[in-house]
Design a protein around this motif. Sequence first.
Motif, short mmCIF file in Angstrom:
data_model
loop_
_atom_site.label_atom_id
_atom_site.label_comp_id
_atom_site.label_asym_id
_atom_site.label_seq_id
_atom_site.Cartn_x
_atom_site.Cartn_y
_atom_site.Cartn_z
N MET A 1 44.72 36.88 20.60
CA MET A 1 44.87 38.31 20.40
C MET A 1 46.18 38.62 19.67
SD MET A 1 43.59 41.34 21.78
CE MET A 1 44.17 42.98 21.90
N THR A 2 47.28 38.02 20.09
CA THR A 2 48.57 38.26 19.47
C THR A 2 48.58 37.77 18.02
OG1 THR A 2 49.61 37.96 21.62
CG2 THR A 2 51.04 37.89 19.70
N THR A 3 47.94 36.66 17.77
CA THR A 3 47.88 36.13 16.41
C THR A 3 47.16 37.09 15.48
OG1 THR A 3 47.80 33.91 17.35
CG2 THR A 3 47.19 34.14 15.04
N ARG A 4 46.09 37.69 15.96
CA ARG A 4 45.33 38.63 15.14
C ARG A 4 46.16 39.88 14.83
NH1 ARG A 4 39.73 39.94 17.62
NH2 ARG A 4 41.17 40.19 19.33
N ILE A 5 46.89 40.37 15.81
CA ILE A 5 47.73 41.55 15.61
C ILE A 5 48.86 41.23 14.63
CG2 ILE A 5 49.35 43.13 16.74
CD1 ILE A 5 47.55 42.89 19.23
N ASN A 6 49.49 40.07 14.79
CA ASN A 6 50.56 39.67 13.88
C ASN A 6 50.05 39.50 12.46
OD1 ASN A 6 52.54 39.71 15.81
ND2 ASN A 6 52.37 37.53 16.29
N ARG A 7 48.85 38.99 12.30
CA ARG A 7 48.26 38.82 10.97
C ARG A 7 48.05 40.17 10.31
NH1 ARG A 7 43.40 35.74 11.74
NH2 ARG A 7 44.80 33.98 11.92
N ALA A 8 47.55 41.14 11.06
CA ALA A 8 47.33 42.48 10.52
C ALA A 8 48.65 43.13 10.12
CB ALA A 8 46.59 43.34 11.54
N ARG A 9 49.66 43.01 10.98
CA ARG A 9 50.97 43.57 10.65
C ARG A 9 51.59 42.89 9.44
NH1 ARG A 9 53.54 44.02 16.71
NH2 ARG A 9 52.31 45.82 17.35
#
Length: 84
Positions: A1-9
């Motif tokens: 989940m954190t990886t996906r959010i960081n990728r979007a940011r």
Amino acid sequence: MTTRINRARSMVRSAIAHVFADQKQRMALFIRTIGLGGATVKIGIANLAYSFRRLIWLERQTAPVQRQNHCILPPFCAKLGLLS
């Protein structure tokens, strides 16, 4: 989940950082004004100039190919038989 959010940011940051890097390097944007108003105007003009340059670049990328024997005045060219 954190990886996906960081990728979007990261995608958003990279798109925005590109604009700021272009303004700093190509436009030599260095803000040294007295007051917030002058700095706001200077940044606004730099943003406008960047947007115009980007628009011109995009229009050139999608410009249609023109015919060799094009005429500015179509009715006049039609009378002369220049339009095919």
